[in-house]
Design a protein around this motif. Sequence first.
Motif, PDB file in Angstrom:
ATOM      1  N   ALA A 188       0.828  -1.201   0.000  1.00 56.56           N
ATOM      2  CA  ALA A 188       0.000   0.000   0.000  1.00 56.56           C
ATOM      3  C   ALA A 188       0.870   1.261   0.000  1.00 56.56           C
ATOM      4  O   ALA A 188       0.584   2.233  -0.715  1.00 56.56           O
ATOM      5  N   ASP A 189       1.962   1.255   0.785  1.00 56.19           N
ATOM      6  CA  ASP A 189       2.854   2.417   0.841  1.00 56.19           C
ATOM      7  C   ASP A 189       3.662   2.543  -0.441  1.00 56.19           C
ATOM      8  O   ASP A 189       3.911   3.655  -0.924  1.00 56.19           O
ATOM      9  N   LEU A 190       4.080   1.418  -0.993  1.00 60.10           N
ATOM     10  CA  LEU A 190       4.825   1.429  -2.250  1.00 60.10           C
ATOM     11  C   LEU A 190       3.972   2.040  -3.369  1.00 60.10           C
ATOM     12  O   LEU A 190       4.446   2.880  -4.134  1.00 60.10           O
ATOM     13  N   ILE A 191       2.721   1.620  -3.453  1.00 62.47           N
ATOM     14  CA  ILE A 191       1.837   2.142  -4.490  1.00 62.47           C
ATOM     15  C   ILE A 191       1.593   3.633  -4.301  1.00 62.47           C
ATOM     16  O   ILE A 191       1.547   4.399  -5.276  1.00 62.47           O
ATOM     17  N   ALA A 192       1.459   4.064  -3.059  1.00 67.07           N
ATOM     18  CA  ALA A 192       1.264   5.492  -2.807  1.00 67.07           C
ATOM     19  C   ALA A 192       2.452   6.295  -3.328  1.00 67.07           C
ATOM     20  O   ALA A 192       2.279   7.399  -3.876  1.00 67.07           O
ATOM     21  N   GLN A 193       3.667   5.770  -3.165  1.00 64.50           N
ATOM     22  CA  GLN A 193       4.850   6.446  -3.686  1.00 64.50           C
ATOM     23  C   GLN A 193       4.837   6.479  -5.219  1.00 64.50           C
ATOM     24  O   GLN A 193       5.104   7.516  -5.838  1.00 64.50           O
ATOM     25  N   PHE A 194       4.540   5.351  -5.841  1.00 65.05           N
ATOM     26  CA  PHE A 194       4.525   5.280  -7.301  1.00 65.05           C
ATOM     27  C   PHE A 194       3.456   6.184  -7.898  1.00 65.05           C
ATOM     28  O   PHE A 194       3.662   6.806  -8.953  1.00 65.05           O
ATOM     29  N   ASN A 195       2.311   6.277  -7.260  1.00 64.12           N
ATOM     30  CA  ASN A 195       1.214   7.076  -7.800  1.00 64.12           C
ATOM     31  C   ASN A 195       1.559   8.567  -7.881  1.00 64.12           C
ATOM     32  O   ASN A 195       0.943   9.297  -8.656  1.00 64.12           O
ATOM     33  N   ARG A 196       2.527   9.004  -7.113  1.00 64.21           N
ATOM     34  CA  ARG A 196       2.926  10.411  -7.156  1.00 64.21           C
ATOM     35  C   ARG A 196       3.590  10.767  -8.486  1.00 64.21           C
ATOM     36  O   ARG A 196       3.667  11.932  -8.859  1.00 64.21           O
ATOM     37  N   TYR A 197       4.091   9.751  -9.202  1.00 64.24           N
ATOM     38  CA  TYR A 197       4.855  10.002 -10.420  1.00 64.24           C
ATOM     39  C   TYR A 197       4.056   9.786 -11.699  1.00 64.24           C
ATOM     40  O   TYR A 197       4.611   9.875 -12.790  1.00 64.24           O
ATOM     41  N   SER A 198       2.772   9.510 -11.593  1.00 59.97           N
ATOM     42  CA  SER A 198       2.005   9.185 -12.789  1.00 59.97           C
ATOM     43  C   SER A 198       0.572   9.669 -12.663  1.00 59.97           C
ATOM     44  O   SER A 198      -0.006   9.708 -11.566  1.00 59.97           O
ATOM     45  N   HIS A 199      -0.019  10.018 -13.807  1.00 64.36           N
ATOM     46  CA  HIS A 199      -1.441  10.357 -13.828  1.00 64.36           C
ATOM     47  C   HIS A 199      -2.300   9.095 -13.755  1.00 64.36           C
ATOM     48  O   HIS A 199      -3.465   9.158 -13.355  1.00 64.36           O
ATOM     49  N   GLU A 200      -1.724   7.945 -14.164  1.00 60.57           N
ATOM     50  CA  GLU A 200      -2.422   6.675 -14.034  1.00 60.57           C
ATOM     51  C   GLU A 200      -2.202   6.147 -12.619  1.00 60.57           C
ATOM     52  O   GLU A 200      -1.068   5.913 -12.217  1.00 60.57           O
ATOM     53  N   GLN A 201      -3.283   5.950 -11.897  1.00 56.07           N
ATOM     54  CA  GLN A 201      -3.203   5.589 -10.490  1.00 56.07           C
ATOM     55  C   GLN A 201      -3.443   4.092 -10.279  1.00 56.07           C
ATOM     56  O   GLN A 201      -4.402   3.526 -10.803  1.00 56.07           O
ATOM     57  N   LEU A 202      -2.561   3.480  -9.497  1.00 56.01           N
ATOM     58  CA  LEU A 202      -2.714   2.079  -9.133  1.00 56.01           C
ATOM     59  C   LEU A 202      -3.611   1.972  -7.910  1.00 56.01           C
ATOM     60  O   LEU A 202      -3.481   2.752  -6.960  1.00 56.01           O
ATOM     61  N   VAL A 237       7.131  -5.866   0.115  1.00 56.15           N
ATOM     62  CA  VAL A 237       7.817  -5.859  -1.180  1.00 56.15           C
ATOM     63  C   VAL A 237       9.197  -5.223  -1.031  1.00 56.15           C
ATOM     64  O   VAL A 237       9.343  -4.194  -0.360  1.00 56.15           O
ATOM     65  N   SER A 238      10.187  -5.816  -1.656  1.00 56.36           N
ATOM     66  CA  SER A 238      11.529  -5.237  -1.744  1.00 56.36           C
ATOM     67  C   SER A 238      11.917  -5.145  -3.213  1.00 56.36           C
ATOM     68  O   SER A 238      11.570  -6.022  -4.011  1.00 56.36           O
ATOM     69  N   GLY A 239      12.635  -4.105  -3.559  1.00 52.52           N
ATOM     70  CA  GLY A 239      13.069  -3.945  -4.948  1.00 52.52           C
ATOM     71  C   GLY A 239      13.571  -2.544  -5.223  1.00 52.52           C
ATOM     72  O   GLY A 239      13.411  -1.629  -4.408  1.00 52.52           O
ATOM     73  N   VAL A 240      14.191  -2.388  -6.385  1.00 50.66           N
ATOM     74  CA  VAL A 240      14.679  -1.096  -6.856  1.00 50.66           C
ATOM     75  C   VAL A 240      14.013  -0.807  -8.191  1.00 50.66           C
ATOM     76  O   VAL A 240      14.094  -1.621  -9.123  1.00 50.66           O
TER      77      VAL A 240
END
Length: 330
Positions: A265-279, A291-294
């Motif tokens: 949930a926190d990872l998606i919140a971070q990613f959503n800041r960079y795109s108009h398409e929201q997960l 989740v772990s990753g780069v």
Amino acid sequence: MNTATPSSQEFPDSAEGWLARLLSPDCSATDHAAFEDWLAMSSRNALDYAEVERIHQLAGALGMDSARRGAESPPARMETSRRKRTWYRPLAWAAALMLAVSGGLWLLADFRTTPSTSYVTEVGKQRRVELPDGSMLVLDTNTLVQVTYERSQRRVALLRGRVQASVAHDGNRPFVVTSGPGRIRAVGTLFQVARQDGGTVVALLEGRVIVSTEDGKSGHAIELYPLQQLAYGGDGELGSPRSIDRSVTESWTQGRLIFKEERLADLIAQFNRYSHEQLILSGSGLGEIRVSGVFHAGDQASLLAALRQGWGLQARPVGGNRIELSESKQ
């Protein structure tokens, strides 16, 4: 105000005295070092100084406003002088607060403020800004800041988004970032401030900062040490400092997002800041997956591929620029 005092009697023992000393043309590097020590001695000192500095700014602004009105008005007749002196008295009292120090008076210089300069980034973009004093700002996606240079401080107002500040040392003018009800004060250091979910997160990478709020229930300031962060909400209540991983905290400034056992949930919140398409997630339980990753900031395709291969999640468009993540039915 009752505040803690430095050991040497040659230095002021009040917030009013320190402001006057710092604004004096005779202020030395030794004075500035002693002032920083005085701030660190007590959280009450930091709060008192912030309040006195605020009153000084209001008094200066009122003085400039009255000067402009005086320039625009015709010369007053002699019989109105008593009334004008009465009108001016509140400003005189405010100014007097700033002049008392160590048994004498210091003459404060005129209050001058440069026009604010705004810097902004669009969704998915980042920007580096070199300020006139040599400080450097890194603005993350969808960020808006206003920068103002005053005689007593350099001020950055974070209105939205996230910013990293690499502060050029200037003992005469501390570097202050405001976000919501809080103030983050530094002299020369490297730190980040982010506005998110109605609150603010402050992360310190190098040096030291003092975080204070105007109306928090805790009613005190907290000094952060390197590789610590804290959060405060819209009500100004300060949270407790906690340790951070520098590589994770600083990764976004290189266009990467590093996650170590992060909630989905926190990872998606971070990613959503960079795109108009929201997960979005099909169920709240998915948000607890670790989740772990780069990842490259904004690279949704790589993220979705990793979630499909590593965690068996599938993605499908659901309209309105939204992509829903759900568990595979296989």
